[in-house]
Scaffold this motif. Structure first.
Motif, PDB file in Angstrom:
ATOM      1  N   GLU A 352       0.827  -1.211   0.000  1.00 40.78           N
ATOM      2  CA  GLU A 352       0.000   0.000   0.000  1.00 40.78           C
ATOM      3  C   GLU A 352       0.864   1.265   0.000  1.00 40.78           C
ATOM      4  OE1 GLU A 352      -3.133   0.303  -0.471  1.00 40.78           O
ATOM      5  OE2 GLU A 352      -3.628  -1.832  -0.466  1.00 40.78           O
ATOM      6  N   LEU A 353       1.993   1.224   0.691  1.00 42.44           N
ATOM      7  CA  LEU A 353       2.916   2.359   0.628  1.00 42.44           C
ATOM      8  C   LEU A 353       3.456   2.534  -0.790  1.00 42.44           C
ATOM      9  CD1 LEU A 353       4.877   1.895   3.975  1.00 42.44           C
ATOM     10  CD2 LEU A 353       3.566   3.923   3.327  1.00 42.44           C
ATOM     11  N   ALA A 354       3.818   1.415  -1.428  1.00 39.95           N
ATOM     12  CA  ALA A 354       4.330   1.485  -2.800  1.00 39.95           C
ATOM     13  C   ALA A 354       3.279   2.044  -3.755  1.00 39.95           C
ATOM     14  CB  ALA A 354       4.789   0.109  -3.261  1.00 39.95           C
ATOM     15  N   ALA A 355       2.027   1.669  -3.536  1.00 41.95           N
ATOM     16  CA  ALA A 355       0.948   2.171  -4.383  1.00 41.95           C
ATOM     17  C   ALA A 355       0.803   3.684  -4.259  1.00 41.95           C
ATOM     18  CB  ALA A 355      -0.367   1.485  -4.016  1.00 41.95           C
ATOM     19  N   ARG A 356       1.266   4.232  -3.150  1.00 42.05           N
ATOM     20  CA  ARG A 356       1.213   5.675  -2.916  1.00 42.05           C
ATOM     21  C   ARG A 356       2.547   6.351  -3.198  1.00 42.05           C
ATOM     22  NH1 ARG A 356      -2.355   2.917  -0.435  1.00 42.05           N
ATOM     23  NH2 ARG A 356      -4.413   3.800   0.054  1.00 42.05           N
ATOM     24  N   GLY A 357       3.457   5.598  -3.832  1.00 44.56           N
ATOM     25  CA  GLY A 357       4.718   6.183  -4.250  1.00 44.56           C
ATOM     26  C   GLY A 357       5.842   6.103  -3.249  1.00 44.56           C
ATOM     27  N   TRP A 358       5.632   5.397  -2.120  1.00 42.67           N
ATOM     28  CA  TRP A 358       6.682   5.252  -1.110  1.00 42.67           C
ATOM     29  C   TRP A 358       7.222   3.821  -1.186  1.00 42.67           C
ATOM     30  CZ3 TRP A 358       8.061   9.732   0.963  1.00 42.67           C
ATOM     31  CH2 TRP A 358       7.121  10.753   1.044  1.00 42.67           C
ATOM     32  N   HIS A 359       8.434   3.682  -1.664  1.00 41.74           N
ATOM     33  CA  HIS A 359       9.001   2.355  -1.922  1.00 41.74           C
ATOM     34  C   HIS A 359       9.936   1.975  -0.782  1.00 41.74           C
ATOM     35  CE1 HIS A 359       7.274   2.681  -5.923  1.00 41.74           C
ATOM     36  NE2 HIS A 359       7.802   3.886  -5.991  1.00 41.74           N
ATOM     37  N   THR A 360       9.573   0.929  -0.042  1.00 42.52           N
ATOM     38  CA  THR A 360      10.292   0.532   1.158  1.00 42.52           C
ATOM     39  C   THR A 360      10.884  -0.865   0.968  1.00 42.52           C
ATOM     40  OG1 THR A 360       8.314  -0.446   2.170  1.00 42.52           O
ATOM     41  CG2 THR A 360       8.698   1.912   2.541  1.00 42.52           C
ATOM     42  N   GLN A 361      11.509  -1.368   2.012  1.00 43.69           N
ATOM     43  CA  GLN A 361      12.146  -2.686   1.948  1.00 43.69           C
ATOM     44  C   GLN A 361      11.615  -3.568   3.084  1.00 43.69           C
ATOM     45  OE1 GLN A 361      16.517  -3.058   2.462  1.00 43.69           O
ATOM     46  NE2 GLN A 361      16.464  -4.092   0.485  1.00 43.69           N
ATOM     47  N   PRO A 362      10.714  -4.511   2.779  1.00 43.90           N
ATOM     48  CA  PRO A 362      10.244  -5.438   3.816  1.00 43.90           C
ATOM     49  C   PRO A 362      11.364  -6.381   4.245  1.00 43.90           C
ATOM     50  CG  PRO A 362       8.749  -5.405   1.922  1.00 43.90           C
ATOM     51  CD  PRO A 362      10.011  -4.719   1.502  1.00 43.90           C
ATOM     52  N   GLN A 363      11.400  -6.684   5.547  1.00 46.67           N
ATOM     53  CA  GLN A 363      12.384  -7.610   6.112  1.00 46.67           C
ATOM     54  C   GLN A 363      11.647  -8.741   6.818  1.00 46.67           C
ATOM     55  OE1 GLN A 363      16.123  -4.623   6.972  1.00 46.67           O
ATOM     56  NE2 GLN A 363      14.609  -4.777   8.591  1.00 46.67           N
ATOM     57  N   MET A 364      12.135  -9.962   6.633  1.00 50.45           N
ATOM     58  CA  MET A 364      11.462 -11.139   7.175  1.00 50.45           C
ATOM     59  C   MET A 364      11.752 -11.311   8.666  1.00 50.45           C
ATOM     60  SD  MET A 364      10.074 -11.968   4.395  1.00 50.45           S
ATOM     61  CE  MET A 364      10.330 -11.231   2.780  1.00 50.45           C
ATOM     62  N   ALA A 365      10.877 -12.068   9.325  1.00 47.53           N
ATOM     63  CA  ALA A 365      11.121 -12.426  10.716  1.00 47.53           C
ATOM     64  C   ALA A 365      12.403 -13.233  10.824  1.00 47.53           C
ATOM     65  CB  ALA A 365       9.939 -13.232  11.261  1.00 47.53           C
ATOM     66  N   HIS A 366      13.105 -13.039  11.955  1.00 47.35           N
ATOM     67  CA  HIS A 366      14.373 -13.765  12.113  1.00 47.35           C
ATOM     68  C   HIS A 366      14.746 -13.857  13.590  1.00 47.35           C
ATOM     69  CE1 HIS A 366      18.829 -14.005  12.470  1.00 47.35           C
ATOM     70  NE2 HIS A 366      18.642 -14.970  11.587  1.00 47.35           N
ATOM     71  N   ALA A 367      14.964 -15.070  14.058  1.00 48.65           N
ATOM     72  CA  ALA A 367      15.524 -15.317  15.394  1.00 48.65           C
ATOM     73  C   ALA A 367      14.788 -14.538  16.481  1.00 48.65           C
ATOM     74  CB  ALA A 367      17.009 -14.983  15.403  1.00 48.65           C
ATOM     75  N   GLY A 368      13.475 -14.608  16.451  1.00 48.48           N
ATOM     76  CA  GLY A 368      12.682 -13.928  17.460  1.00 48.48           C
ATOM     77  C   GLY A 368      12.300 -12.506  17.126  1.00 48.48           C
ATOM     78  N   HIS A 369      12.889 -11.949  16.080  1.00 50.09           N
ATOM     79  CA  HIS A 369      12.526 -10.599  15.649  1.00 50.09           C
ATOM     80  C   HIS A 369      11.380 -10.688  14.655  1.00 50.09           C
ATOM     81  CE1 HIS A 369      16.080  -9.080  17.617  1.00 50.09           C
ATOM     82  NE2 HIS A 369      16.843  -9.912  16.934  1.00 50.09           N
ATOM     83  N   PRO A 370      10.365  -9.841  14.798  1.00 54.25           N
ATOM     84  CA  PRO A 370       9.225  -9.903  13.875  1.00 54.25           C
ATOM     85  C   PRO A 370       9.577  -9.320  12.520  1.00 54.25           C
ATOM     86  CG  PRO A 370       9.001  -8.007  15.319  1.00 54.25           C
ATOM     87  CD  PRO A 370      10.231  -8.749  15.783  1.00 54.25           C
ATOM     88  N   PRO A 371       8.711  -9.513  11.530  1.00 55.85           N
ATOM     89  CA  PRO A 371       8.925  -8.817  10.250  1.00 55.85           C
ATOM     90  C   PRO A 371       8.975  -7.308  10.483  1.00 55.85           C
ATOM     91  CG  PRO A 371       7.146 -10.416  10.066  1.00 55.85           C
ATOM     92  CD  PRO A 371       7.473 -10.310  11.518  1.00 55.85           C
ATOM     93  N   SER A 372       9.669  -6.616   9.629  1.00 54.37           N
ATOM     94  CA  SER A 372       9.784  -5.165   9.766  1.00 54.37           C
ATOM     95  C   SER A 372       9.886  -4.537   8.388  1.00 54.37           C
ATOM     96  CB  SER A 372      10.994  -4.784  10.625  1.00 54.37           C
ATOM     97  OG  SER A 372      12.184  -5.285  10.058  1.00 54.37           O
ATOM     98  N   ILE A 373       9.740  -3.242   8.366  1.00 53.23           N
ATOM     99  CA  ILE A 373       9.938  -2.469   7.136  1.00 53.23           C
ATOM    100  C   ILE A 373      11.109  -1.537   7.364  1.00 53.23           C
ATOM    101  CG2 ILE A 373       8.992  -0.597   5.739  1.00 53.23           C
ATOM    102  CD1 ILE A 373       6.301  -1.936   5.831  1.00 53.23           C
TER     103      ILE A 373
END
Length: 476
Positions: A352-373
């Protein structure tokens, strides 16, 4: 796609038009709305200067500095500038590489080759260290000891406990890429010095901006060659030095430390090969462009750009904190804003951010850390940052309305079961067959659920699917 080798040559203007048409489908490299991959200072005329400088040395070959002393002079000037910025002393030496990954591979090589009697050399890193260290360990057959982090930062005690008689290098980040926080470099450096082990600081990502942030009052730990025990440090000029892609610096505290980085081979009938870096032939174009960029911006210019970046980080972080549905996942202390979900599907939000022109980088969950942007913030963001808050709020509302991704039933998969046929089928079923990568929430959700080995196999297969020529189906 056009034919790269037509029967007859094509006029230059037509070729440039074709290139412009191809580039039209890329993400925007300027404008302050892309938070990954590119670094934009938004300085008028800098691109033209860098292109012109690149052209002056594009055909200069870095293989032999005695043949092209101009390139040697520029490389030495870049190394001197980096050493001055990063706490180097009179004995500091360095090399210009093609990027952060090459700098890290060479740092590991130098440490490994400095101990030829250690038959099974090992590298100690925190789990937040860049993946390029794993690549270096894989390529160089160095054992990798990955230590869990504490509050997103390297844990000095745990790092010390991981040291063995076979440890040839310890490394940490300033800052880490994923979360943008600086590891406790002085504490880890003291441990490395106590054990007589090399310690490399990976400052590839943010090393060129951290000194300026400190000058602007940011409360950041010391991290560079001035810290006792730090034996090498790397910094990418194509990041916050804003040079075009393809230039990084690897610094060593002394020539003795650097020497094992070199490769030399004379036992063949041709010229004696002596390389300070991985490549032999190297274009002088990126080096000349970096030299011109640093000369153009200057120290005062970099301080001003860091100020714009710092203010942009503050505004972005405030927008995240003020928006119901998301939260800051890491302290926004350098040039990164890292946000996590507080009630919305994070991967839908990225779309949804990309659809509004804001291009981010999703990051996967890892070792107890949740997904993040992940948002890499550059000086160019300063011009657009005030409009991010309403864009984020609208994207959160849209993501909430869409709801979380509902995955279709998927067969149980293992990395070994991934085949080209399976990848092609999955890509077609997920709508990626036509090359549309704008709706990635389902794909990212699948990848997030997959164990790392399976995720690696899936993405390797997909990249291999993309990197195939279309034989015979060309336009001339």
């Amino acid at each position: 796609m056009t034919d790269a080798l037509p029967e007859k040559g094509v006029p230059g203007e037509q070729i440039l038009a074709e290139l412009r048409e191809l580039r039209a489908g890329d993400l925007p490299t300027h404008g302050g709305r892309l938070f990954a991959y590119v670094y934009d200072p938004a300085l008028d005329g800098l691109d033209d200067l860098a292109r012109a400088a690149h052209a002056t040395s594009a055909h200069v070959n870095g293989l032999d500095p005695t043949a092209f002393p101009s390139l040697l002079a520029m490389e030495n000037a870049l190394v001197a500038a980096a050493a001055r910025l990063l706490g180097g002393g009179p004995a500091t030496v360095g090399s210009v590489t093609s990027g952060g990954t090459e700098s890290l591979i060479l740092a590991v090589k130098a440490a490994r080759d400095a101990h030829p009697r250690i038959r099974s050399p090992r590298l100690v890193i925190p789990s937040s260290a860049h993946a390029a260290f794993a690549k270096a360990a894989h390529y160089l057959r160095v054992g990798l000891d990955v230590v869990p982090v504490q509050d997103l930062r390297a844990d000095p005690r745990a790092m010390a406990a991981a040291i063995t008689p076979d440890t040839v290098l310890i490394a940490a980040s300033a800052p880490s890429y994923a979360h943008g926080v600086v590891d406790p470099i002085p504490e880890i450096a003291a441990t490395a010095a106590e054990h007589g082990i090399r310690f490399h600081v990976d400052a590839c990502f943010g090393g060129w901006i951290l000194p300026y942030l400190r000058r602007l009052g940011a409360d950041l730990p010391h991290f560079d060659l001035a810290v006792p025990g730090v034996t090498s440090i790397s910094v990418d000029l194509h990041k916050y030095a804003y040079a075009p892609k393809g230039v990084s610096i690897l610094l060593h505290a002394s020539e003795e430390l650097r020497r094992p980085q070199y490769f030399a081979h004379a036992d063949w009938p041709g010229y004696t090969m002596i390389n300070p870096v991985i490549s032999s032939t190297r274009s002088g174009g990126p080096i000349a462009a970096a030299y011109a960029t640093l000369r153009s911006i200057g120290d005062a210019g970099y301080l001003a750009l860091a100020g714009k970046t710092r203010e942009s980080v503050r505004v972005l972080a405030a927008a995240v904190e003020a928006t119901d549905g998301v939260r800051l996942y890491a302290p926004a202390e350098t040039s990164v804003v890292c946000l996590a979900s507080d009630g919305v599907d994070l991967f839908v939000l990225a779309d949804e951010l990309a659809a509004r022109g804001w291009h981010t980088q999703p990051q996967m969950a890892h070792a107890g850390h949740p997904p993040s942007i992940h948002l890499t913030v550059t000086a160019a963001v300063h011009a657009t940052v005030e409009s991010f808050a309403p864009g984020l709020a609208a994207a959160v509302d849209a993501a909430r309305a869409r709801g979380p991704v509902q995955l279709p039933p998927l067969p149980p998969l293992t990395a070994e079961a991934v085949t080209p046929e399976l990848i092609a089928s999955l890509a077609e079923g997920l709508g990626l067959g036509a090359g549309d990568f704008t709706q990635m929430a389902t794909v990212n959700t699948i990848l997030n659920a997959a164990p790392p080995a399976l995720r690696e196999a899936l993405l390797t297969g997909f990249l291999s699917l993309l990197q195939r020529p279309t034989h015979g189906d060309v336009m001339t």
